[in-house]
Write a protein that holds these residues in place. Sequence first.
Motif, PDB file in Angstrom:
ATOM      1  N   VAL A 198       0.668  -1.361   0.069  1.00  0.00           N
ATOM      2  CA  VAL A 198       0.002   0.116  -0.067  1.00  0.00           C
ATOM      3  C   VAL A 198       0.798   1.060   0.042  1.00  0.00           C
ATOM      4  O   VAL A 198       0.581   2.177  -0.745  1.00  0.00           O
ATOM      5  CB  VAL A 198      -1.042   0.056   1.155  1.00  0.00           C
ATOM      6  N   ASN A 199       1.744   1.268   0.745  1.00  0.00           N
ATOM      7  CA  ASN A 199       2.942   2.737   1.019  1.00  0.00           C
ATOM      8  C   ASN A 199       3.553   2.731  -0.395  1.00  0.00           C
ATOM      9  O   ASN A 199       3.618   3.718  -0.793  1.00  0.00           O
ATOM     10  CB  ASN A 199       3.875   2.334   2.014  1.00  0.00           C
ATOM     11  N   ALA A 200       3.969   1.616  -1.032  1.00  0.00           N
ATOM     12  CA  ALA A 200       4.418   1.711  -2.210  1.00  0.00           C
ATOM     13  C   ALA A 200       3.497   2.095  -3.457  1.00  0.00           C
ATOM     14  O   ALA A 200       4.075   3.149  -4.395  1.00  0.00           O
ATOM     15  CB  ALA A 200       5.370   0.353  -2.801  1.00  0.00           C
ATOM     16  N   ALA A 201       2.389   1.711  -3.529  1.00  0.00           N
ATOM     17  CA  ALA A 201       1.526   2.069  -4.287  1.00  0.00           C
ATOM     18  C   ALA A 201       1.057   3.523  -4.192  1.00  0.00           C
ATOM     19  O   ALA A 201       1.152   4.552  -5.359  1.00  0.00           O
ATOM     20  CB  ALA A 201       0.119   1.218  -4.216  1.00  0.00           C
ATOM     21  N   ALA A 229       3.100   5.842  -3.271  1.00  0.00           N
ATOM     22  CA  ALA A 229       4.234   6.649  -3.235  1.00  0.00           C
ATOM     23  C   ALA A 229       4.178   6.750  -5.042  1.00  0.00           C
ATOM     24  O   ALA A 229       4.806   7.754  -5.407  1.00  0.00           O
ATOM     25  CB  ALA A 229       5.630   5.843  -2.893  1.00  0.00           C
ATOM     26  N   LYS A 230       3.385   5.997  -5.810  1.00  0.00           N
ATOM     27  CA  LYS A 230       3.630   5.999  -7.164  1.00  0.00           C
ATOM     28  C   LYS A 230       2.183   6.714  -7.407  1.00  0.00           C
ATOM     29  O   LYS A 230       1.840   6.780  -8.797  1.00  0.00           O
ATOM     30  CB  LYS A 230       3.684   4.698  -7.829  1.00  0.00           C
ATOM     31  N   GLY A 231       1.563   7.297  -6.600  1.00  0.00           N
ATOM     32  CA  GLY A 231       0.190   7.929  -6.848  1.00  0.00           C
ATOM     33  C   GLY A 231      -0.894   7.177  -7.014  1.00  0.00           C
ATOM     34  O   GLY A 231      -1.825   7.745  -7.780  1.00  0.00           O
ATOM     35  N   MET A 232      -0.765   5.769  -6.647  1.00  0.00           N
ATOM     36  CA  MET A 232      -2.154   5.048  -6.977  1.00  0.00           C
ATOM     37  C   MET A 232      -2.982   4.678  -5.582  1.00  0.00           C
ATOM     38  O   MET A 232      -2.340   4.704  -4.612  1.00  0.00           O
ATOM     39  CB  MET A 232      -1.305   3.531  -7.390  1.00  0.00           C
TER      40      MET A 232
END
Length: 188
Positions: free
Chosen positions: A76-79, A81-84
């Motif tokens: 969730v954090n990575a998503a 961070a990519k604006g998703m």
Amino acid sequence: ITAGGSSPGCDLHNYCGGTYKGLERKLDYIASLGADAIWISPIVENTPGGYHGYWLKNLYALNPAFGSEADLVSFVNAAHAKGMYIMVDVVANHVGNVDMDFNQITPFNATEHYHSKCQINDWNNQQQVEFCRLANLPDLNQSNSYVRSTLLNWIRDIVQKYKFDGVRIDTIPEVPKDFWSEFSNAAG
């Protein structure tokens, strides 16, 4: 795709791969398709045969087939961070295929947590739709104060804890309508 990048053989009556780590590894690819949101399966632990996520076994445990809590948080954090955006699928109507053996279900392990056992035979009869079983799955009684408050607290907690951006609700017609406004408010 698993965290290691492999695609295991797929039995359509069981898990076919796909973990939070695998999704995290593919975020750039998903974004390259033009997607800015991902809808994930229900996160709760399921009874045997509930590979799809809709057969609750333990409301408070994550489905280990998808990965750990740390894996979900990282995804969730990575998503984000990519604006998703991440939308989680949830079920508040029923639990896993345990017939009347409610001791297998956490925390809804008592008869009073459920409606009486009957099957939906007439989809035009709203009372039957709301108070009988869908596919013989034990039907939660949202009028029971324990069931109601537990589900409301749970949705609030998972949305806050995992920072979900949206909630997709399964089996809306099968639950009394007054419950959904409270559920929506609890989800934020």
